[in-house]
Structure formats: structure tokens, C-alpha cells
Design a protein around this motif. Structure first.
Motif, mmCIF file in Angstrom:
data_model
loop_
_atom_site.group_PDB
_atom_site.id
_atom_site.type_symbol
_atom_site.label_atom_id
_atom_site.label_comp_id
_atom_site.label_asym_id
_atom_site.label_seq_id
_atom_site.Cartn_x
_atom_site.Cartn_y
_atom_site.Cartn_z
ATOM 1 N N ALA A 24 0.841 -1.194 0.000
ATOM 2 C CA ALA A 24 0.000 0.000 0.000
ATOM 3 C C ALA A 24 0.874 1.240 0.000
ATOM 4 N N SER A 25 0.379 2.309 -0.639
ATOM 5 C CA SER A 25 1.135 3.553 -0.633
ATOM 6 C C SER A 25 1.061 4.251 0.707
ATOM 7 N N ILE A 26 -0.013 3.981 1.462
ATOM 8 C CA ILE A 26 -0.204 4.594 2.780
ATOM 9 C C ILE A 26 -0.613 3.508 3.764
ATOM 10 N N GLU A 27 0.078 3.431 4.905
ATOM 11 C CA GLU A 27 -0.353 2.594 6.018
ATOM 12 C C GLU A 27 -0.160 3.404 7.289
ATOM 13 N N MET A 28 -1.277 3.818 7.882
ATOM 14 C CA MET A 28 -1.214 4.682 9.051
ATOM 15 C C MET A 28 -0.637 3.909 10.237
ATOM 16 N N GLY A 29 0.187 4.572 11.019
ATOM 17 C CA GLY A 29 0.780 3.949 12.204
ATOM 18 C C GLY A 29 2.250 4.268 12.310
ATOM 19 N N LEU A 30 2.774 4.278 13.530
ATOM 20 C CA LEU A 30 4.163 4.656 13.770
ATOM 21 C C LEU A 30 5.049 3.498 14.215
ATOM 22 N N GLU A 31 4.467 2.333 14.510
ATOM 23 C CA GLU A 31 5.248 1.254 15.106
ATOM 24 C C GLU A 31 6.385 0.798 14.192
ATOM 25 N N ARG A 32 6.091 0.571 12.925
ATOM 26 C CA ARG A 32 7.117 0.054 12.011
ATOM 27 C C ARG A 32 8.231 1.068 11.780
ATOM 28 N N VAL A 33 7.836 2.295 11.480
ATOM 29 C CA VAL A 33 8.846 3.301 11.174
ATOM 30 C C VAL A 33 9.665 3.646 12.424
ATOM 31 N N ASP A 34 9.042 3.596 13.593
ATOM 32 C CA ASP A 34 9.790 3.884 14.820
ATOM 33 C C ASP A 34 10.771 2.759 15.139
ATOM 34 N N LEU A 35 10.400 1.531 14.830
ATOM 35 C CA LEU A 35 11.312 0.404 15.038
ATOM 36 C C LEU A 35 12.576 0.581 14.190
ATOM 37 N N VAL A 36 12.398 0.945 12.930
ATOM 38 C CA VAL A 36 13.554 1.137 12.055
ATOM 39 C C VAL A 36 14.344 2.376 12.493
ATOM 40 N N ARG A 37 13.661 3.403 12.965
ATOM 41 C CA ARG A 37 14.368 4.578 13.499
ATOM 42 C C ARG A 37 15.316 4.173 14.615
ATOM 43 N N LYS A 38 14.844 3.297 15.493
ATOM 44 C CA LYS A 38 15.690 2.836 16.601
ATOM 45 C C LYS A 38 16.862 2.020 16.087
ATOM 46 N N HIS A 39 16.621 1.178 15.091
ATOM 47 C CA HIS A 39 17.725 0.404 14.497
ATOM 48 C C HIS A 39 18.787 1.329 13.902
ATOM 49 N N LEU A 40 18.353 2.467 13.388
ATOM 50 C CA LEU A 40 19.280 3.443 12.799
ATOM 51 C C LEU A 40 19.932 4.337 13.852
ATOM 52 N N ASN A 41 19.497 4.217 15.110
ATOM 53 C CA ASN A 41 19.961 5.102 16.183
ATOM 54 C C ASN A 41 19.719 6.570 15.825
ATOM 55 N N LEU A 42 18.546 6.835 15.250
ATOM 56 C CA LEU A 42 18.209 8.186 14.822
ATOM 57 C C LEU A 42 17.515 8.929 15.959
ATOM 58 N N ASP A 43 18.304 9.622 16.755
ATOM 59 C CA ASP A 43 17.801 10.515 17.801
ATOM 60 C C ASP A 43 18.494 11.850 17.601
ATOM 61 N N PRO A 44 17.976 12.669 16.689
ATOM 62 C CA PRO A 44 18.689 13.884 16.289
ATOM 63 C C PRO A 44 19.053 14.784 17.465
ATOM 64 N N ALA A 45 20.322 15.250 17.454
ATOM 65 C CA ALA A 45 20.765 16.208 18.458
ATOM 66 C C ALA A 45 20.344 17.618 18.084
ATOM 67 N N PHE A 46 20.055 17.840 16.806
ATOM 68 C CA PHE A 46 19.628 19.152 16.342
ATOM 69 C C PHE A 46 18.119 19.315 16.561
ATOM 70 N N PRO A 47 17.657 20.562 16.736
ATOM 71 C CA PRO A 47 16.207 20.777 16.909
ATOM 72 C C PRO A 47 15.440 20.452 15.634
ATOM 73 N N VAL A 48 14.243 19.919 15.809
ATOM 74 C CA VAL A 48 13.345 19.554 14.710
ATOM 75 C C VAL A 48 12.083 20.398 14.806
ATOM 76 N N ILE A 49 11.668 20.973 13.692
ATOM 77 C CA ILE A 49 10.400 21.698 13.605
ATOM 78 C C ILE A 49 9.485 20.903 12.688
ATOM 79 N N ILE A 50 8.317 20.502 13.182
ATOM 80 C CA ILE A 50 7.362 19.725 12.392
ATOM 81 C C ILE A 50 6.231 20.651 11.943
ATOM 82 N N VAL A 51 5.914 20.591 10.644
ATOM 83 C CA VAL A 51 4.882 21.448 10.060
ATOM 84 C C VAL A 51 3.781 20.581 9.469
ATOM 85 N N ALA A 52 2.567 20.723 9.984
ATOM 86 C CA ALA A 52 1.397 19.999 9.491
ATOM 87 C C ALA A 52 0.388 21.016 8.967
ATOM 88 N N GLY A 53 -0.692 20.528 8.363
ATOM 89 C CA GLY A 53 -1.745 21.407 7.874
ATOM 90 C C GLY A 53 -2.299 20.936 6.546
#
Length: 429
Positions: A24-53
Motif C-alpha cells: 500500500a502507498s499509505i499505512e497509518m501507524g508509527l510502530e514500524r517506522v519507529d522500530l527502524v528509526r531505533k535500528h538506525l539510532n536516529l535521535d537527532p541532536a539538532f532541533p526539529v520543527i514539524i509542520v502539518a496542515g
């Protein structure tokens, strides 16, 4: 388990590969992507600004990017979708990512995901932030792809959040009214940090959620506001005000986006100091593909991605504020799952002739469907013609247009992308 596919050797192969990874092009949920984020050790030290709308995300990201760039910061910016090149989505220092660096980022995500399936957007989001980490950016601006609460960018902890506007779009995923959609977009808010809302009438659901989690909610028209001046505009917060020239991006609605940007800059001031000169420079230098983008004259050609009624109102206002001696010709196509009737009804009073085609996408409305919506919303003598594809429609519009006419290409990112490819006008910086 994900399908067994050969690892690609070039960027074109990688893009085909990540598109085929998930059914599927879209699958709502954060579990899978967060698991891979942890495998990548992606915890940015720089500030992040999130823009929605619903609308205005791209403009807001571009303004933030340019102001911080003007202040001398190394800025990472991740947006979507792209028009011609995937690298448009990932920029550092206002420059698109090099193909070789994009391949390295994809390779890192692929090694980390193991047997976890990721959608195209999820894979690309992780790759972008991995690249920002490698590039040692000072700040990263991440545009939400869809919604907010369950969007892939929301696995990262923001230092500031913005919700630009809330309207009816992507209702299959986000809900059938502004209250449901507002709650989904408010999902990017966090306890104790700035939660900036640029919607003049925010849904109660957004305000309630912000209060429940203790977010620092700041609403336009209540906590800060823009207003027109004779020779520019003014940003006001409390008793303080700031007079500025109009932003480079056209449209009254851009003042709301610019006001949200300035509020975010103030919220981040202790971490990323900027001054008035940086704000002026950034807002006047900002460019953004496909947002009332004028790329030719005699006749004028304007590209605009307006694809829902809210965005169509802004486009109509821009056209009305810029009257011409000749006709306005629309090169028009939309996706079938969008509110075609709503967009056409808004735009019909401003269009003299419609040149219509399908975008050739699986979700694209057919030529016959588009013509039927136009016939229902326009006068009997309104000119509307169907063409084999968007490029054919655009080429015929150029043949038929006089030097005092203008051609407006709108209705979808796909519509604009087709003509951008024909014109080769996309900005890369």
C-alpha cells in the motif's frame, strides 16, 4: 515479511525498489517506522520543527528554511511530494541532495529495516533524517505527509510544531469533518513546546488536545496576528509589532503562513537566534515551486498545485487581484478522490476556457468525469475541451492563447509536474 527484491545500483532503481516494498502507498501507524528509526539510532541532536496542515505546509517550510539560511544556519528541509526529481524533497543549505548521498541514505535505511515493511514515504522520511544527521545540520524542518498523529515524521521529537490550516482533505484516512481532521493534525503537538496554529477558526478538538497534553498553544488571530499595511504588512503579538515588506510568495493567505513562521522563530529564539534583518531577507528571498509560480509571459503561464476547495479559494483570490486584458485559460486535471466539484465551483467564475485531461495516474479522474463537473458548474457557453494528456492540453492552450491571455495550470501536483517537465522551470535552490 517484505518481498525479496534485488538491491538496486542506481537512484532510479532505488526509487522503484522502495515503491515496491509495501503493498500500500499509505499505512497509518508509527510502530514500524519507529522500530527502524531505533535500528538506525536516529535521535537527532539538532532541533526539529514539524509542520502539518491541509494547505500552506510547503510555503511555511520554505519560509522557515530561508530565514534560518539567511541567519547562517545549516538547515535541513524535508518536504513532499516532488515534481520532477525525488531530490527536491531533501535539501541541506537550500540545495537538493546529491544522488550519491540519497543512495547512501537509502542503503542505510535498507540495512536497518531488516524484515520490517516500510511505505515509500516512511522509507524516504527515515532516509532524509539520516542524511541530515550525516550532514550535521543545525536545524531540520519536516513537513508532514498526511495528517500528523500517525505520520512518519511524528516519530521524531520536535522542538516546535506548526499546524497551518485545517480543511477537508484525505478524509478516507483522517475523518469526515474538521473536528476529526483537526485532532489528527494536533497529534504533532508535544507537552511544553510551542504548538502554533495558523487556522483562523481552529477546531475545538485541536484546542482540547493541546490543553490536555499541556502544549504551548498559540493561535493566529488570538495570540498573534498579521495585518496589511499600505506598503507591506505587520506582525503583532501582544503590544509588540514588527513591520515588514510583503513576502515573495504571492497571496494574502501567505501572511498567515509568514506570521506562523515568525511566531516559531520567536519560540526557538533561545536555541536558534535570528534578527529582524534575517527575517526580512528570508521572507523576500523565498521561492516555492508550483505555488502561483509565474514562469512565462505573453501569454503568462502560472503553475499552482491547488487541489482542494480551500486552496482553490486562495488561487481564485490571486487571480482576481491580478486582472488581465485577455482571457484566463485553465489547463486542468485532478485526482478522482478529491473534491473536484468543490474546486471547479470556486474557480469557474475566473476561467474563460478549460483544457482538460487525465493525469494518467491510477487515481486520476477521467477526461469525461472532469468535463462533467465543469459542465455542471459553468455557463452553457463556457469553453471546455478534452485532450489525451496534460501536455497535449497545455500545448494547445499555448497555441490558442493570445499575448494578453494567461494560462493557469492547476488541480494536482501531477498536473503541475507534467507541465514543469515540459517547461524545465523547476527551481533547484
Amino acid at each position: 515479511m517484505t518481498p525479496s527484491l534485488p538491491i538496486p545500483a542506481d537512484l532510479a532503481g532505488w526509487l522503484a525498489y522502495i515503491e515496491a516494498l509495501h503493498p500500500a502507498s499509505i499505512e497509518m501507524g508509527l510502530e514500524r517506522v519507529d522500530l527502524v528509526r531505533k535500528h538506525l539510532n536516529l535521535d537527532p541532536a539538532f532541533p526539529v520543527i514539524i509542520v502539518a496542515g491541509t494547505n500552506g505546509k510547503g510555503s511555511t517550510c520554505a519560509m522557515l528554511e530561508r530565514v534560518y539560511h539567511a541567519a547562517g544556519y545549516r538547515v535541513g528541509c524535508y518536504t513532499s511530494p516532488h515534481f520532477v526529481r525525488y531530490s527536491e524533497r531533501v535539501r541541506v543549505g537550500c540545495q537538493e541532495i546529491a544522488d550519491a548521498d540519497l543512495i547512501k541514505a537509502f542503503d542505510a535505511v535498507e540495512a536497518a529495516r531488516r524484515d520490517t515493511s516500510l511505505t515509500y514515504f516512511e522509507f524516504g522520511t527515515l532516509a532524509a533524517v539520516w542524511h541530515f544527521t550525516q550532514a550535521a545540520v543545525d536545524v531540520a524542518i519536516l513537513e508532514v505527509g498526511l495528517g500528523g498523529r500517525l505520520d512518519a515524521v511524528n516519530v521524531f521529537t520536535p522542538a516546535c510544531t506548526i499546524v497551518t490550516s485545517i480543511d477537508l482533505d484525505h478524509m478516507d484516512f483522517l475523518g469526515n469533518d474538521r473536528e476529526c481532521i483537526g485532532r489528527e493534525k494536533a497529534g504533532v503537538f508535544r507537552t511544553g513546546i510551542a504548538a502554533i496554529c495558523g487556522d483562523e477558526h481552529p477546531p475545538q478538538s485541536l484546542k482540547t488536545y493541546a490543553k490536555q497534553i499541556g502544549a504551548d498553544l498559540r493561535c493566529i488571530g488570538q495570540d498573534f496576528a498579521p495585518s496589511h499595511l499600505e506598503d507591506g504588512w505587520e506582525y503583532r503579538v501582544g503590544a509588540a509589532s514588527l513591520s515588514l515588506p510583503l513576502p515573495a510568495l504571492a497571496g494574502d493567505f501567505q501572511l498567515n503562513n509568514a506570521a506562523c513562521v515568525i511566531n516559531a522563530l520567536h519560540a526557538m529564539q533561545s536555541t536558534l537566534p535570528v534578527n529582524i534583518a534575517h527575517i526580512r531577507q528570508g521572507l523576500q528571498e523565498v521561492t516555492l515551486n508550483g505555488r502561483f509560480q509565474s514562469c512565462r509571459t505573453n501569454p503568462q503561464v502560472i503553475l499552482d498545485v491547488a487541489h482542494n476547495p480551500h486552496a482553490a479559494v486562495a488561487l481564485a483570490e490571486n487571480l482576481q487581484q491580478r486582472p488581465i486584458a485577455g482571457r484566463t485559460i485553465a489547463v486542468f486535471s485532478m485526482l478522482a478522490d478529491k473534491d473536484i466539484a468543490g474546486v471547479v465551483s470556486v474557480m469557474a467564475p475566473h476561467i474563460d476556457a478549460w483544457y482538460v485531461a487525465s493525469v494518467g495516474h491510477l487515481r486520476g479522474a477521467t477526461q469525461a468525469q472532469l468535463l462533467a463537473f465543469i459542465a455542471a458548474a459553468t455557463k452553457e457557453n463556457a469553453q471546455a475541451c478534452g485532450y489525451e494528456n496534460v501536455i497535449s492540453a497545455y500545448r494547445q492552450a499555448c497555441i490558442d492563447a493570445g499575448e494578453n491571455d494567461r494560462i493557469i495550470v492547476f488541480g494536482s501536483f501531477f498536473t503541475v509536474a507534467d507541465v514543469m517537465g515540459e517547461l524545465a522551470v523547476i527551481h533547484s535552490d
